[in-house]
Each structure stands twice: as C-alpha cells, then as structure tokens.
Design a protein around this motif. Sequence first.
Motif, mmCIF file in Angstrom:
data_model
loop_
_atom_site.group_PDB
_atom_site.id
_atom_site.type_symbol
_atom_site.label_atom_id
_atom_site.label_comp_id
_atom_site.label_asym_id
_atom_site.label_seq_id
_atom_site.Cartn_x
_atom_site.Cartn_y
_atom_site.Cartn_z
ATOM 1 N N GLN A 1 22.737 21.063 -3.086
ATOM 2 C CA GLN A 1 22.659 21.586 -1.712
ATOM 3 C C GLN A 1 23.427 20.721 -0.714
ATOM 4 O OE1 GLN A 1 18.915 21.205 0.283
ATOM 5 N NE2 GLN A 1 19.323 22.832 1.753
ATOM 6 N N ASP A 2 24.291 21.351 0.031
ATOM 7 C CA ASP A 2 25.081 20.746 1.121
ATOM 8 C C ASP A 2 26.182 19.790 0.647
ATOM 9 O OD1 ASP A 2 23.326 22.105 2.740
ATOM 10 O OD2 ASP A 2 22.487 20.352 3.729
ATOM 11 N N TYR A 3 26.175 19.415 -0.629
ATOM 12 C CA TYR A 3 27.145 18.420 -1.084
ATOM 13 C C TYR A 3 28.576 18.914 -0.888
ATOM 14 C CZ TYR A 3 30.062 15.558 -4.082
ATOM 15 O OH TYR A 3 31.084 14.765 -4.535
ATOM 16 N N ASP B 1 20.770 16.414 0.785
ATOM 17 C CA ASP B 1 20.066 16.193 2.040
ATOM 18 C C ASP B 1 18.804 15.373 1.763
ATOM 19 O OD1 ASP B 1 18.391 16.390 4.232
ATOM 20 O OD2 ASP B 1 18.886 18.477 4.657
ATOM 21 N N PRO B 2 18.689 14.178 2.331
ATOM 22 C CA PRO B 2 17.512 13.348 2.039
ATOM 23 C C PRO B 2 16.191 14.022 2.396
ATOM 24 C CG PRO B 2 18.985 12.272 3.640
ATOM 25 C CD PRO B 2 19.649 13.531 3.218
ATOM 26 N N ALA C 1 26.468 21.143 8.167
ATOM 27 C CA ALA C 1 27.291 20.204 8.939
ATOM 28 C C ALA C 1 26.485 19.599 10.091
ATOM 29 C CB ALA C 1 28.530 20.921 9.473
ATOM 30 N N ALA C 2 25.642 20.428 10.710
ATOM 31 C CA ALA C 2 24.806 19.920 11.815
ATOM 32 C C ALA C 2 23.814 18.884 11.286
ATOM 33 C CB ALA C 2 24.067 21.080 12.483
ATOM 34 N N LYS C 3 23.177 19.187 10.150
ATOM 35 C CA LYS C 3 22.193 18.255 9.573
ATOM 36 C C LYS C 3 22.848 16.931 9.209
ATOM 37 C CE LYS C 3 20.731 20.946 6.204
ATOM 38 N NZ LYS C 3 20.063 21.192 4.936
ATOM 39 N N ALA C 4 24.116 17.011 8.774
ATOM 40 C CA ALA C 4 24.817 15.794 8.333
ATOM 41 C C ALA C 4 25.426 15.019 9.500
ATOM 42 C CB ALA C 4 25.896 16.169 7.322
ATOM 43 N N GLY C 5 25.194 15.478 10.714
ATOM 44 C CA GLY C 5 25.692 14.743 11.885
ATOM 45 C C GLY C 5 27.185 14.905 12.135
#
Length: 630
Positions: A458-460, A7-8, A486-490
């Motif tokens: 994280q999240d990968y 996550d950037p 999933a929400a953060k990644a659009g």
Amino acid sequence: MENKSFDPAALEMLEIVKKEGYETAWERLEKQQPQCGFGLLGVCCRNCMMGPCRINPFGDDPQRGVCGATADVIVARNVDRMIAGGASAHSDHGRRPAILLKEVAEGKNRDYQIKDVDKLKAVAQKLGIDVNAEINEIALKVAEIALNDFGKQDEEPIKFLMAYAPKKRIELWKKVEEALSTNAKIKILPRNIDREIVDIMHRTHIGVDNEALSLLAQGIRAALADGWGGSLIATEFQDILFGTPMVKEVEANLGVIDPDYVNIIVHGHEPVLSEKIVEVAESEEMQNKARQAGAKGINLIGMCCTGNEILMRQGVPIAGNVLHSELSIVTGAIDAMVVDVQCIFPALPELADCFHTVFISTSEQAKFEKGIHIQFEEDKAIETAKKIIEKAIEAYSRRDKSKIYVPKQKSKAIVGFSVEQILKALGGSVKPIVDVIVEGKIKGVAGIVGCNNPKVKQDYFHVTLTKELISRDILVIGTGCWAIAAAKAGLMTMDAVKMAGDGLKSVCQALNIPPVLHMGSCVDCSRMLVLAGAIADYLNADISDLPLVGSAPEWYTEKAVSIGTYFIASGIPVHLWPLPPVLGSEKVTKILTEDVKELLGGYFFIEGDPIKTVEKMEEIIMEKRKKLGI
Ligand code: BF8
C-alpha cells in the motif's frame, strides 16, 4: 507485515488486525491464492451459458469458446465491459448533480443553492449560453445541455466534449474515425453518455461484435464519454453547487481520528449528501448534542473520494485511501461510517459489527446485508443529515474503550488545486507554466490517478514514483487514492519542495506551491484533461505533443480502466500496474500498447518497478520535448 503497507499507521493497525483475528482485504487476498490464471490473462468468458469458456494460453486446445470466440474477441470484450463498468460509475455520478442543478434552478429543491455563480457562468460561456440572463435561467440551460448529453438520440458528438476538448484533438478524433472507417464504420466520438455504455453491453453480447479493433474502438468511445462527459459534468456541476476548490491546508491519515469526539467517516464518491453532513455537523445544535452525550463535539472525517470532495472544498480532514477503510474501523473510535456509492468494501458492515460502529448506507444503489440504511432524499437533505449524525452520537455512548487504538500519524497537506486555482496561482493564464516548461525548469507533468490494491504494498508505488518524479523536475498532479497517499506521505507540503530537483524547486518557491498537486477525486481527472487542453490550445498544439504522462499505479477498479483509456484516447501515454487482464491476447495487447499510439498519440505501458517507471516516463517526456524543439 512490511510487504503489506508502506504507511506506518497501516502497519500499526495491521498488528491489531492480526492479534485480534479481524479480517481485511489483505487476509482475504491470501485466502484467494492462487488466483485464476485465466482471469488474470482475460481469457475467460461468462457472457453466455454455453460457457463459461476459457482459452488455453499455451496454444493447446481449447483455442475457442463454444461459440467460436477467440482469445482476441474474449479479451477485447472483457476490456470493454470493464470500461463500461467504470464509465457508468463516473457518469451516473455526474448525472446526479446535473439533475440537482436543474431542480435548484426550477425552485424544486431548496436544501441546495448555487454556490459558485462565476463557475456557472464560465461553464455556460463554454457551452455558448448567454451569461447575461438571470442566474436560474442560465443554470437551467446548462443542466439541460448536460442531461441532453446523457439522453439525446442523434449521431452528433456530445456537447460537453465539443465545448471542452481542444480543437486539434477534436480534429484528430475525426481523422481517426475516417482512417478506421475505410471498410466498415468505426466511430470513436461519443454520441450520448449512456448510449456508449449500452452499446458496449450490446456489442459484447454473444454473437455481435467479433473484431478486436472494433470492440476496443467502442471502449474508447465510452471512455471519452466518461472523461469529457460524465466525469467532467460531475466536476463542473459539483463546483457550481458546492464551490470550486481553492487552496487550503488539511490533515491526512488515521491520526485525524480524535477519540474525544464523535467521529463520523463519510466514504464513497458522491458529495451531494456529505456536503450537507459537513454543514449540519458544524451546526451548534448538533455539536451541543454531541457534547451532551459526553464528547467534545463532532469530528467529521473523509475517506476515499467522498473524502477528497469535502477535503478539496471544505478542508475536512481525510483518514485515508481505500485500504484504510477497514483499518479505520479497527481503531474502535469510529462512531459512524456513512457510505454512498463505489469502492465501499462489502465486508465493512460485518467488521463494524465487531465494534460499536454504526455502518450507514444511504444510496438506493448501494445496500448491504448488515448495518442500517437511511435513505438519502435530496429534497430532505438537511433532515437526512441530521438523522445520520444523531445515529453517530447515539453510537458514541456504546463505545468499548478497551478496543480503542488510534495511531498518531497524520500529515499536513496543501490541497485544492482546481484548474481555476492553478490559473490563479499562475496569474490568470497558462503562459507561466508553459514558459517554465520551455525553459526546462519543469521537464514535464505527470498525472497520477488511482487506487490501492492489496497486491501492491500500500502506497509504496504511489510515494516512490512521486518522489522520484519530482526529484527529476517533473511536476506531479493527480487525484483519487494516489492523492491521499501523497498527502499522508507529506508530499503536498512546502517542506516537500526540498525533495524536488532544482528547476521544479525554483518554480514551487516562486509560485508558493508544493511540487505535488491534489486535483481532487477520481471524477476530477477531468480537471487534468481540461488543464492539458488549455495548454494545448494556448500553444495551438495537440495534447499528444505536450510533455505529459499518466500513471495508474496500484489500480484496481473498472473506473481506473476507463480513466486510463480516456487519457490514452486524449493523447497521453499511461503507465499501469498491476498488469491489466489483456495478456491472453497478443492482438489486444498490441493494439493498446502500440497501434493506438499511431492513431491517438496515447498508449498504455506496463512496469512493476517505480524507479523503472519513472525512467520510462522521463524518456517519453524528453522525446516529446525534443519533438517540440525545447
Ligand atoms: O474513484 S482511487 S480506490 S476511491 S477508484 Fe476507488 Fe480507486 Fe480510490 Fe475513488 Ni478512484
């Protein structure tokens, strides 16, 4: 750094952590290296003080603990105790709204009301209660049945499981009990939600149950009491009290923090208090107070599963999943972090002390050496919420502007996919979803749950797995910290539809839904069970016949072990990563990954690469489709 998070926003914050010398879970994980190999294999035992003991995993001595326990017994006992921890967290959570509904029905609590009468009646109907009676009377009966499921002493299976689980599955559980009990009695249908957890603590005490299969069967029993009992009660009663989630658009990631506002994060799991905080924070009185302190108003933000609860029902933005909890404080713009129970890192109040942030614990079960405690009294909920918000406004005036840095990243997400919402989108029945599965437009459904774990970038895993699944026409539903990833990644937008395979794309366009559906917090994994059950009943099939798979990538909590176990016990194969602590016993590993498949249809499988995981998941789905003749 790139190995820590996908996550950037997290990467930006981790630079600050490094520069300023703050400490987060990632730094603490490094300091823990190398982690204990016995612990990772599950072969250490601390259950009595002849120990602690451990088994040599290479076959040399010692092969037994002081009491004589083998690796099989030790690993199975440890798995059971993880399930007990997870099931108790979910179920104790469920108890709270059940008691609250009773108090509301009896007129003893006037700070809460029954918001969703239709849901109350739907639950009552399932339980065989007359829905033509007066509302409070129905609510009281529903609450009494739930509370009885926590405390009854007879041997009958709990009522909620019998009312909600699909018929074929109940028959199968009974058959499994018969098959397992040829010699000695082994049961898996839960009698009482609390009792199955106590039973685990009893039988894993030194010198009680010393057979791996019997131990694991009790683990399954407690997990079923969680999934079809405690967690399901949490979901249903919260819907009754706070409203059943319906579709809405929200924002996710650290960019939802607005430095111009008093930022309050609510973090944990139980929405009983946070629902009130939402209500009170929106009041003119509190917004005015914030403005008088120089802010533009109050910006309420969620974190983890408390965040998921108010996101699903009230559309409150969410700052992130569990590894964001520390990073959010490092933005320097959080005025208060308000916590209830579960997944609240003990390090948070100390980190908050590096800033002006006031860390507020509220539960009698979750106290901290630092920060402040404002006890949440349910019958004085509004008063408690006011007190908390006033503390946040006070803290706002102590901000150190030089420490403020908020990453810009935030994504829009369409959320609110309760079973009721899904059925509404489908026109009232599961038929349309069954039709598109039969036609092959959707090959199957993957249910993903779970956490972040600093051992995994994280999240990968969450994001890569999800994208690959939808590209192969597998609809993805899920909860918890996966859903936030999933929400953060659009991935929960209509824009994400273009990432889906042609079949899934056409279904999403026809129904106007994203290819990735947010079903709620971790207790809302029960929503996935209910949906699977509804499809199974519609087809007069068993859940294990359906093209469904589960996954808990990036998991870390005992709750995830309980969820995974009730999924497999309900007939759904479940992927896990990182490795669960079972490999020290070949027998336990075989029971959980192979033998259980013959009995219950579900089983665990392990894979550390997201693409290979999808390949395996697709293989399972295609195998099930073939068996169904579709
Ligand atoms: O119950 S997903 S880290 S917050 S345990 Fe915890 Fe895991 Fe997040 Fe919610 Ni679920």
